[in-house]
Design a protein around this motif. Structure first.
Motif, PDB file in Angstrom:
ATOM      1  N   THR A  61      31.119  46.523  49.243  1.00  0.00           N
ATOM      2  CA  THR A  61      31.546  46.181  48.093  1.00  0.00           C
ATOM      3  C   THR A  61      32.672  46.772  47.246  1.00  0.00           C
ATOM      4  N   VAL A  62      32.629  47.855  47.375  1.00  0.00           N
ATOM      5  CA  VAL A  62      33.405  48.806  46.547  1.00  0.00           C
ATOM      6  C   VAL A  62      34.942  48.732  47.354  1.00  0.00           C
ATOM      7  N   ALA A  63      34.687  48.759  48.524  1.00  0.00           N
ATOM      8  CA  ALA A  63      36.043  48.562  49.174  1.00  0.00           C
ATOM      9  C   ALA A  63      36.597  47.302  49.226  1.00  0.00           C
ATOM     10  N   ALA A  64      35.830  46.384  49.131  1.00  0.00           N
ATOM     11  CA  ALA A  64      36.456  45.040  48.827  1.00  0.00           C
ATOM     12  C   ALA A  64      36.984  44.714  47.605  1.00  0.00           C
ATOM     13  N   LEU A  65      36.244  45.435  46.690  1.00  0.00           N
ATOM     14  CA  LEU A  65      36.928  45.177  45.280  1.00  0.00           C
ATOM     15  C   LEU A  65      38.114  46.260  44.870  1.00  0.00           C
TER      16      LEU A  65
END
Length: 140
Positions: A61-65
């Motif tokens: 999730t952090v990578a996508a954001l």
């Protein structure tokens, strides 16, 4: 192959009471400690799998954001640079118009045509600075 050959047989926990003649009573517990240890190991494994799953999910999730934020930031910076180029070109054109000294009365630019002159000047200035963006200049 039988599944019993792969895993040792599981015994149910049991309690055995042994009475010795004229002696103490002996209580034998078999399997209770093993079952508790297995249960504890299962819970620890379940908690570990849940924790690893949460960590992996949060990292994705952090990578996508982060990628989304970086993409939006890049687009915003690109628009700001383009706006800055247009504003600088417009300022140069208005300054050129203010410094323009006509050689004859025929060369004087009337007030009604100054905006059109500046628009053409900005288009020419941007074409000179960015020859690849000629299509986007028609929108000015």
């Amino acid at each position: 192959m039988s599944p019993r050959l792969l895993h040792p047989p599981r015994r149910r926990p049991s309690v055995e009471i042994v009475r010795h003649p004229e002696g103490p009573i002996e209580i034998k517990l078999s399997g209770l400690v093993d079952a508790a240890q297995r249960r504890g190991r299962r819970w620890r494994a379940a908690v570990l799998v849940l924790f690893v799953g949460l960590v992996v999910g949060v990292s994705f999730t952090v990578a996508a954001l982060a990628l989304r934020w970086d993409h939006q930031r890049g687009q915003t910076l690109q628009l700001l640079r383009a706006d800055l180029e247009v504003a600088q070109a417009r300022a140069r054109c208005w300054e050129a118009l203010a410094r323009y000294f006509p050689e004859s009365p025929k060369d004087v630019i009337p007030d009604a045509r100054r905006s059109e002159w500046v628009r053409r000047c900005v288009a020419a200035e941007l074409t000179r600075l960015n020859p690849k963006r000629r299509d986007g200049l028609n929108k000015l």
